[in-house]
Design a protein around this motif. Structure first.
Motif, PDB file in Angstrom:
ATOM      1  N   ASP A 144     -10.512  -0.925  -2.055  1.00  0.00           N
ATOM      2  CA  ASP A 144      -9.968  -1.775  -3.188  1.00  0.00           C
ATOM      3  C   ASP A 144     -10.630  -1.938  -4.270  1.00  0.00           C
ATOM      4  OD1 ASP A 144      -7.781  -2.558  -1.502  1.00  0.00           O
ATOM      5  OD2 ASP A 144      -8.689  -4.141  -0.583  1.00  0.00           O
ATOM      6  N   GLN A 145     -12.054  -1.778  -4.164  1.00  0.00           N
ATOM      7  CA  GLN A 145     -13.087  -1.883  -5.424  1.00  0.00           C
ATOM      8  C   GLN A 145     -12.853  -0.711  -6.215  1.00  0.00           C
ATOM      9  OE1 GLN A 145     -16.388  -2.704  -2.954  1.00  0.00           O
ATOM     10  NE2 GLN A 145     -16.522  -4.820  -3.780  1.00  0.00           N
ATOM     11  N   LYS A 146     -12.801   0.321  -5.410  1.00  0.00           N
ATOM     12  CA  LYS A 146     -12.453   1.740  -6.157  1.00  0.00           C
ATOM     13  C   LYS A 146     -11.348   1.524  -7.049  1.00  0.00           C
ATOM     14  CE  LYS A 146     -15.142   4.340  -3.366  1.00  0.00           C
ATOM     15  NZ  LYS A 146     -15.242   5.503  -2.231  1.00  0.00           N
ATOM     16  N   MET A 147     -10.135   1.086  -6.377  1.00  0.00           N
ATOM     17  CA  MET A 147      -8.812   1.140  -7.132  1.00  0.00           C
ATOM     18  C   MET A 147      -9.033  -0.018  -8.227  1.00  0.00           C
ATOM     19  SD  MET A 147      -6.094   1.366  -3.936  1.00  0.00           S
ATOM     20  CE  MET A 147      -5.138   0.403  -4.754  1.00  0.00           C
ATOM     21  N   ASN A 148      -9.483  -1.049  -8.016  1.00  0.00           N
ATOM     22  CA  ASN A 148      -9.941  -1.978  -9.278  1.00  0.00           C
ATOM     23  C   ASN A 148     -10.560  -1.438 -10.528  1.00  0.00           C
ATOM     24  OD1 ASN A 148      -8.373  -3.947  -8.052  1.00  0.00           O
ATOM     25  ND2 ASN A 148     -10.035  -5.021  -7.068  1.00  0.00           N
ATOM     26  N   TRP A 149     -11.770  -0.514  -9.968  1.00  0.00           N
ATOM     27  CA  TRP A 149     -12.672  -0.094 -11.121  1.00  0.00           C
ATOM     28  C   TRP A 149     -11.635   1.044 -11.694  1.00  0.00           C
ATOM     29  CZ3 TRP A 149     -16.623  -0.467 -13.743  1.00  0.00           C
ATOM     30  CH2 TRP A 149     -17.362   0.466 -14.463  1.00  0.00           C
ATOM     31  N   THR A 162     -11.069   0.622 -15.786  1.00  0.00           N
ATOM     32  CA  THR A 162     -11.578   1.512 -16.957  1.00  0.00           C
ATOM     33  C   THR A 162     -10.502   2.760 -17.305  1.00  0.00           C
ATOM     34  OG1 THR A 162     -12.333   3.105 -14.925  1.00  0.00           O
ATOM     35  CG2 THR A 162     -13.760   1.497 -15.818  1.00  0.00           C
ATOM     36  N   LYS A 163      -9.287   2.569 -17.063  1.00  0.00           N
ATOM     37  CA  LYS A 163      -8.369   3.599 -17.408  1.00  0.00           C
ATOM     38  C   LYS A 163      -8.022   3.697 -18.895  1.00  0.00           C
ATOM     39  CE  LYS A 163      -4.169   1.018 -17.356  1.00  0.00           C
ATOM     40  NZ  LYS A 163      -2.861   0.842 -16.626  1.00  0.00           N
ATOM     41  N   PRO A 164      -8.238   4.883 -19.483  1.00  0.00           N
ATOM     42  CA  PRO A 164      -8.251   5.070 -20.866  1.00  0.00           C
ATOM     43  C   PRO A 164      -7.093   4.403 -21.745  1.00  0.00           C
ATOM     44  CG  PRO A 164      -8.389   7.396 -19.611  1.00  0.00           C
ATOM     45  CD  PRO A 164      -8.219   6.345 -18.932  1.00  0.00           C
ATOM     46  N   GLY A 165      -7.335   4.080 -22.828  1.00  0.00           N
ATOM     47  CA  GLY A 165      -6.198   3.384 -23.506  1.00  0.00           C
ATOM     48  C   GLY A 165      -6.057   1.952 -23.270  1.00  0.00           C
ATOM     49  N   ARG A 166      -6.687   1.389 -22.205  1.00  0.00           N
ATOM     50  CA  ARG A 166      -6.395  -0.007 -21.803  1.00  0.00           C
ATOM     51  C   ARG A 166      -7.218  -0.930 -23.253  1.00  0.00           C
ATOM     52  NH1 ARG A 166      -9.568  -4.011 -18.569  1.00  0.00           N
ATOM     53  NH2 ARG A 166      -7.844  -5.654 -17.876  1.00  0.00           N
ATOM     54  N   ALA A 167      -6.555  -1.842 -23.642  1.00  0.00           N
ATOM     55  CA  ALA A 167      -6.825  -2.574 -24.797  1.00  0.00           C
ATOM     56  C   ALA A 167      -7.381  -3.912 -24.147  1.00  0.00           C
ATOM     57  CB  ALA A 167      -5.616  -3.000 -25.751  1.00  0.00           C
ATOM     58  N   ILE A 168      -8.705  -4.231 -24.840  1.00  0.00           N
ATOM     59  CA  ILE A 168      -9.155  -5.525 -24.568  1.00  0.00           C
ATOM     60  C   ILE A 168      -9.585  -6.121 -26.001  1.00  0.00           C
ATOM     61  CG2 ILE A 168     -11.202  -6.785 -23.532  1.00  0.00           C
ATOM     62  CD1 ILE A 168     -11.518  -4.601 -21.397  1.00  0.00           C
ATOM     63  N   GLN A 169      -9.101  -7.310 -26.253  1.00  0.00           N
ATOM     64  CA  GLN A 169      -9.564  -8.012 -27.499  1.00  0.00           C
ATOM     65  C   GLN A 169     -10.734  -8.655 -27.223  1.00  0.00           C
ATOM     66  OE1 GLN A 169      -8.004  -8.030 -30.426  1.00  0.00           O
ATOM     67  NE2 GLN A 169      -9.638  -8.894 -31.119  1.00  0.00           N
ATOM     68  N   GLU A 170     -11.786  -8.266 -28.231  1.00  0.00           N
ATOM     69  CA  GLU A 170     -13.216  -8.930 -28.158  1.00  0.00           C
ATOM     70  C   GLU A 170     -13.141 -10.268 -28.741  1.00  0.00           C
ATOM     71  OE1 GLU A 170     -12.827  -6.579 -31.795  1.00  0.00           O
ATOM     72  OE2 GLU A 170     -12.401  -5.755 -29.866  1.00  0.00           O
TER      73      GLU A 170
END
Length: 85
Positions: free
Chosen positions: A9-14, A18-26
């Motif tokens: 489960d932790q590996k799947m969450n990681w 971390t998948k490419p292109g995932r947007a996070i607003q700083e």
């Protein structure tokens, strides 16, 4: 730092986090509750004071709780000893 001894489960969450292109607003705002609960308020104040950014700790805004928790869940212990300074 590194990823060791993760459950499936932790590996799947990681992988999802971390998948490419995932947007996070700083944001430039800190969450004082999170800093206090993690015991990081004083060290962060000391660090920000040393680099002349103490004023940033006075800005108040709601942070993105989900993203903050996701980020913190990716951290691992990086040192075996605490920094005495």
């Amino acid at each position: 730092m590194g990823l060791q001894n993760l459950t499936n489960d932790q590996k799947m969450n990681w992988e999802w986090l971390t998948k490419p292109g995932r947007a996070i607003q700083e944001t430039k705002f800190v969450d004082p509750i999170t800093l206090r609960e993690l015991g990081l308020r004083a060290p962060v104040q000391r660090l920000m004071g040393k680099v002349g950014l103490q004023g940033f700790l006075d800005y108040e805004a709601h942070t993105y709780e989900c993203y903050t928790l996701e980020f913190l869940s990716t951290l691992t212990k990086g040192r075996d000893e605490e920094d005495p300074s």
